[in-house]
Design an enzyme around this catalytic site. Structure first.
Site, mmCIF file in Angstrom:
data_model
loop_
_atom_site.group_PDB
_atom_site.id
_atom_site.type_symbol
_atom_site.label_atom_id
_atom_site.label_comp_id
_atom_site.label_asym_id
_atom_site.label_seq_id
_atom_site.Cartn_x
_atom_site.Cartn_y
_atom_site.Cartn_z
ATOM 1 N N PRO A 109 44.810 48.381 34.468
ATOM 2 C CG PRO A 109 43.479 46.518 34.871
ATOM 3 C CD PRO A 109 43.832 47.496 33.817
ATOM 4 C CE1 TYR A 153 51.882 47.702 41.777
ATOM 5 C CE2 TYR A 153 51.285 48.156 44.048
ATOM 6 C CZ TYR A 153 51.143 47.414 42.900
ATOM 7 O OH TYR A 153 50.233 46.372 42.880
ATOM 8 C CG HIS A 186 50.531 42.965 50.506
ATOM 9 N ND1 HIS A 186 50.304 42.211 49.390
ATOM 10 C CD2 HIS A 186 49.875 42.359 51.513
ATOM 11 C CE1 HIS A 186 49.553 41.168 49.713
ATOM 12 N NE2 HIS A 186 49.268 41.249 50.991
ATOM 13 C CE1 TYR A 190 51.860 43.730 40.796
ATOM 14 C CE2 TYR A 190 51.212 44.274 38.555
ATOM 15 C CZ TYR A 190 51.077 44.459 39.911
ATOM 16 O OH TYR A 190 50.170 45.355 40.388
ATOM 17 C CE LYS A 239 50.066 54.231 41.049
ATOM 18 N NZ LYS A 239 49.979 53.734 42.392
HETATM 19 C C1 LIG Z 1 35.757 45.697 35.297
HETATM 20 C C2 LIG Z 1 36.752 46.618 35.962
HETATM 21 C C3 LIG Z 1 37.827 46.077 36.701
HETATM 22 C C4 LIG Z 1 38.759 46.924 37.308
HETATM 23 N N1 LIG Z 1 39.805 46.387 38.000
HETATM 24 C C5 LIG Z 1 40.712 47.228 38.559
HETATM 25 C C6 LIG Z 1 41.826 46.732 39.271
HETATM 26 O O1 LIG Z 1 42.033 45.531 39.379
HETATM 27 N N2 LIG Z 1 42.696 47.642 39.821
HETATM 28 C C7 LIG Z 1 42.502 49.008 39.715
HETATM 29 O O2 LIG Z 1 43.280 49.807 40.245
HETATM 30 N N3 LIG Z 1 41.454 49.483 39.069
HETATM 31 C C8 LIG Z 1 40.558 48.645 38.497
HETATM 32 N N4 LIG Z 1 39.518 49.147 37.842
HETATM 33 C C9 LIG Z 1 39.369 50.593 37.851
HETATM 34 C C10 LIG Z 1 38.670 51.093 39.128
HETATM 35 O O3 LIG Z 1 37.697 50.183 39.527
HETATM 36 C C11 LIG Z 1 38.080 52.457 38.793
HETATM 37 O O4 LIG Z 1 39.156 53.311 38.476
HETATM 38 C C12 LIG Z 1 37.230 53.039 39.922
HETATM 39 O O5 LIG Z 1 36.037 52.316 40.033
HETATM 40 C C13 LIG Z 1 36.914 54.499 39.617
HETATM 41 O O6 LIG Z 1 35.876 54.954 40.435
HETATM 42 P P1 LIG Z 1 34.822 56.009 39.888
HETATM 43 O O7 LIG Z 1 33.891 56.260 40.997
HETATM 44 O O8 LIG Z 1 35.550 57.142 39.273
HETATM 45 O O9 LIG Z 1 34.088 55.301 38.668
HETATM 46 P P2 LIG Z 1 33.101 54.066 38.673
HETATM 47 O O10 LIG Z 1 33.479 53.077 39.704
HETATM 48 O O11 LIG Z 1 32.997 53.611 37.256
HETATM 49 O O12 LIG Z 1 31.723 54.697 39.118
HETATM 50 C C14 LIG Z 1 30.949 55.487 38.249
HETATM 51 C C15 LIG Z 1 29.505 55.402 38.682
HETATM 52 O O13 LIG Z 1 28.720 56.197 37.815
HETATM 53 C C16 LIG Z 1 27.550 55.496 37.474
HETATM 54 N N5 LIG Z 1 27.016 55.985 36.200
HETATM 55 C C17 LIG Z 1 27.453 55.704 34.949
HETATM 56 N N6 LIG Z 1 26.671 56.297 34.044
HETATM 57 C C18 LIG Z 1 25.743 56.975 34.730
HETATM 58 C C19 LIG Z 1 24.643 57.780 34.349
HETATM 59 N N7 LIG Z 1 24.329 57.961 33.052
HETATM 60 N N8 LIG Z 1 23.879 58.341 35.306
HETATM 61 C C20 LIG Z 1 24.165 58.134 36.636
HETATM 62 N N9 LIG Z 1 25.178 57.356 37.049
HETATM 63 C C21 LIG Z 1 25.964 56.791 36.112
HETATM 64 C C22 LIG Z 1 28.002 54.046 37.407
HETATM 65 O O14 LIG Z 1 26.934 53.132 37.532
HETATM 66 C C23 LIG Z 1 28.954 53.982 38.582
HETATM 67 O O15 LIG Z 1 28.313 53.638 39.775
HETATM 68 C C24 LIG Z 1 38.601 48.317 37.201
HETATM 69 C C25 LIG Z 1 37.520 48.837 36.465
HETATM 70 C C26 LIG Z 1 36.628 48.017 35.835
HETATM 71 C C27 LIG Z 1 35.507 48.618 35.028
#
Ligand SMILES: Cc1cc2nc3c(=O)[nH]c(=O)nc-3n(C[C@H](O)[C@H](O)[C@H](O)COP(=O)(O)OP(=O)(O)OC[C@H]3O[C@@H](n4cnc5c(N)ncnc54)[C@H](O)[C@@H]3O)c2cc1C
Length: 409
Positions: A312, A402, A92, A219, A316
């Protein structure tokens, strides 16, 4: 049960556990941050073990973010994860900003020299998991009571109970806390400080099996509240509506959702029709900005949502997680392969510069686009929107943030 290749299992003689495993980097959490870190370390020839609370299928199916910055796309391609992304990702050039009576396109390629790519987090996760399976790397899924220990010493370790009820201890040189907002790693940082802003609104997120009604994301500011038209593929659309944080999902029938989206996105006013289709997922997402500092404590390093959450609106969250991991994997490779700790020592400060920039951008987009406060605030928002599209400098600032800033800023 261990999924993937067998970790080095040393037995239970020394630690009083049912299973003792030794690895170089113990990674807690198999979200995008944890999965990508293990992949990048593997490319550097550094062994790691993943410890995840959920099942493999649950992680694989989780629906979340969908917009990749240009730098994220480059990194995934360089890491050998670009085949499906190149074939299925939708490039995009920009976004539409709209409010009643106005609709403007911001062209990121013209304004910032970079584009973004629509490719769901679910797809990134699938690519990472498939790469893991191919390489036969070890992971413990459905781990409970996961605890990092002795992170301030040179011999940290993680304990947990595996899916078969065995008590497991993983000895490592480094622990990477990639366990999201609710994981145990952040609490193990000595002298950590939390910075937080909660917003008085939430998003009703909707996934629908329908082709997008727009060529690029919309948006929309609206007197009834923010709305957004995003997408995941040529056949799947993603929508968001601003709602109250305590909104009752049951009050939102499919009809009510489509009617509100059509009005807030300006379809009626602009004379186009919002395509509708089966809604496959609905959820209320709280909006929060959160940063935890520092991102390192001894031999424990935080990455991704374990250290920071952004609303969100600026797309980012996933990109920040990828940027952290890119920095962290290089730092750990330099340390574990050649004994140079300088990048690891700089990791927290380097990552946090970008984290705070993205936190500010996400807060700014959120504050400009969501109805809150009184009518005076609404007029300020409309003035800011007008300025953003009228001034090249203001439009470029949005576009650069962005489409993504460099890894080190
Ligand atoms: C519902 C939702 C919608 C979102 N929508 C958007 C969006 O539209 N646009 C955007 O940019 N960002 C969005 N985000 C944010 C984006 O998805 C996250 O920033 C991204 O997933 C970060 O990745 P991560 O691996 O750091 O964390 P996570 O994806 O949260 O992964 C963390 C992992 O750790 C695991 N974990 C947790 N606790 C424990 C434990 N005690 N022991 C072992 N493992 C554990 C979890 O199960 C998970 O698999 C959204 C987040 C959520 C929650």
């Amino acid at each position: 049960m261990v999924s993937g290749g067998a970790p080095r299992i040393l037995g239970d003689v020394f630690c009083g556990k049912d299973l003792l495993v030794r690895t170089r980097v113990a990674i807690i959490g198999a979200g995008p941050a944890g999965l990508l870190l293990s992949h990048l370390l593997d490319l550097e020839g550094i062994e790691s073990v993943l410890i995840e609370r959920q099942t493999e299928d649950y992680v694989r199916a989780r629906v979340r973010a969908g917009i990749l910055e240009a730098g994220t796309v480059d990194l995934l391609k360089q890491a050998g994860l670009g085949d499906r992304l190149a074939a299925e990702g939708m490039e995009h050039r920009g976004i539409y900003l709209r409010w009643p009576g106005e609709r403007h396109h911001l062209d990121f390629v013209e304004l910032a020299g970079r584009s973004v790519t629509v490719y769901g987090q679910t797809e990134v996760t699938k690519d990472l998991m498939d790469a893991r399976a191919k390489a036969g790397r070890a992971a413990f899924y459905q781990a409970s009571d996961v605890v990092p220990h002795d992170v301030e010493t040179s011999s940290p370790y993680v304990t947990f109970v595996d899916v078969d009820g065995r008590e497991v201890r993983v000895d490592a040189e480094i622990i990477a806390g990639c366990d999201g907002f609710h994981g145990p790693s952040r609490g193990a940082v000595l002298g950590g400080q939390d910075w937080e802003r909660t917003y008085p609104f939430a998003w009703l997120g909707v996934l629908a099996d329908v082709a997008p009604s727009t060529d690029e994301l919309i948006y929309a500011w609206h007197p009834d509240g923010f709305a957004m038209h995003s997408m995941r593929s040529p056949r799947v659309s993603r929508f968001y509506l601003q709602v109250r944080p305590d909104e009752d999902l049951a009050a939102w029938s499919d009809d009510r959702i489509w009617t509100a989206l059509s009005a807030r996105l300006g379809a009626d006013e602009e004379g186009w029709t919002l395509k509708t289709g089966p809604i496959t997922e609905k959820s209320v997402l709280p909006m929060r900005s959160f940063v935890s500092t520092p991102m390192r404590s001894g031999r424990l390093f935080l990455a991704g949502d374990a250290a920071h959450i952004v609303p969100p609106t600026g797309a980012k969250g996933l990109n920040l997680a990828v940027a952290d991991v890119a920095l962290l994997s290089s730092a750990l490779a330099a340390w574990l392969r050649s004994g140079s700790e300088s990048l690891a020592s700089a990791y927290s400060d380097t990552a946090l510069r970008r984290v705070w920039r993205c936190t500010h951008f996400s807060w700014w987009m959120t504050t400009m686009l969501h109805r809150h406060g009184d009518d005076f605030d609404a007029q300020l928002q409309l003035s800011q929107l007008s300025r953003t599209v009228a001034s090249d400098a203001a439009a470029s600032e949005l576009a650069q943030n962005y489409a993504g800033l460099p890894l080190s800023i």
